[in-house]
Scaffold this active site. Structure first.
Site, short mmCIF file in Angstrom:
data_model
loop_
_atom_site.label_atom_id
_atom_site.label_comp_id
_atom_site.label_asym_id
_atom_site.label_seq_id
_atom_site.Cartn_x
_atom_site.Cartn_y
_atom_site.Cartn_z
N LYS A 1 0.83 -1.05 -0.02
CA LYS A 1 0.01 0.02 0.11
C LYS A 1 0.94 1.25 -0.06
O LYS A 1 1.83 1.37 0.63
CB LYS A 1 -0.89 0.07 1.04
CG LYS A 1 -2.15 0.53 0.98
CD LYS A 1 -3.13 0.54 2.47
CE LYS A 1 -4.27 0.77 2.20
NZ LYS A 1 -4.97 0.83 3.59
C1 E4P Z 1 -8.52 1.54 3.73
O1 E4P Z 1 -7.53 1.04 3.12
C2 E4P Z 1 -8.33 2.39 4.84
O2 E4P Z 1 -7.49 1.43 5.79
C3 E4P Z 1 -9.47 2.67 5.52
O3 E4P Z 1 -10.57 2.24 4.96
C4 E4P Z 1 -9.81 4.02 6.07
O4 E4P Z 1 -10.84 4.35 6.73
P1 E4P Z 1 -11.11 5.16 7.91
O5 E4P Z 1 -11.52 6.80 7.19
O6 E4P Z 1 -12.39 4.77 8.61
O7 E4P Z 1 -10.11 5.45 8.87
#
Ligand code: E4P
Length: 218
Positions: free
Chosen positions: A83
């Site tokens: 990522k």
């Molecule tokens: C995506 O890969 C992220 O980990 C995640 O969806 C972030 O979500 P949040 O806005 O609830 O922290």
């Protein structure tokens, strides 16, 4: 549509994997911190539980360092997806790590232009954060719609999959499916909400009471 779970909690992942509904996992530095676990160790454990892609995020800010970290993460297991943040350095690293043959998930996407760049950089997944856009009074689902249109206009972009992230409710999942998103990454609590409907509970209760009256067993 594929379902990923957005957590680094191994207990939740095991429970959901047992349902047969889980296609992958996403984590981020905040979720790793919440787990209280060693990063490499927890990603390795998750990769053994779920055969699908498991996103593990780099912490470096500069492309060369991202590439070093990304290669370390990719070495944990074949199903690691590295990522990378949606910055110019992240896009540079995306090109190199994708060319290594490693799956890349470009994260923190908040605009159609960013999604276009991620596809051009060779990302397997683009992660638009719908909930965080809703939080600031914008409409996260409009972004999904725009990205779907753009990617469909250019099939030769490489097939980057739209991975809807920052999901807050079952309605987000349904809207994403209607718009043709490829994947939703969903918190465990929201995955559990997806199955619930009061009329299902009420109907089942009625059926079970009537069944008991028959005195039969199957
Ligand atoms: C995506 O890969 C992220 O980990 C995640 O969806 C972030 O979500 P949040 O806005 O609830 O922290």
């Amino acid at each position: 549509m594929k379902f990923f779970v957005d957590t680094a909690d191994v207990g939740d992942i095991r429970e959901l994997a047992a349902t047969g509904l889980l296609d992958g996992v996403t984590t981020n530095p905040s979720l790793i911190a919440k787990s209280g676990r060693d990063f490499i160790e927890v990603i390795s454990e998750i990769c053994e539980i779920v055969p699908g892609p498991v996103s593990a995020e780099v912490a470096a800010m500069e492309a060369d360092a991202m590439i070093v970290e990304g290669r370390k993460l990719a070495a944990i297991a074949d199903n690691v997806a590295v990522k990378l943040p949606l910055t110019m350095d992240g896009l540079k690293a995306c090109r190199t790590i994708s060319e290594d043959g490693t799956s890349v998930n470009v994260t923190l996407c908040f605009s159609p232009a960013q999604a276009l760049l991620a596809a051009k950089a060779g990302a397997d997944y683009i992660s638009p954060f719908v909930g965080r856009l809703d939080d600031i009074g914008q409409n996260g689902m409009h972004l999904i719609d725009d990205i779907r249109t753009i990617y469909d206009n250019y099939p030769d972009l490489g097939g980057t999959q739209i991975l809807v992230a920052s999901i807050r409710s079952p309605a987000h999942v349904v809207e994403a499916a209607k718009l043709g998103a490829d994947v939703c990454t969903i918190p465990p609590s929201v995955i559990k909400q997806l199955v619930q409907h009061p009329l299902t509970d009420k109907g089942l209760d009625g059926f079970m009471k009537d069944w008991a009256k028959t005195g039969q067993s199957i």
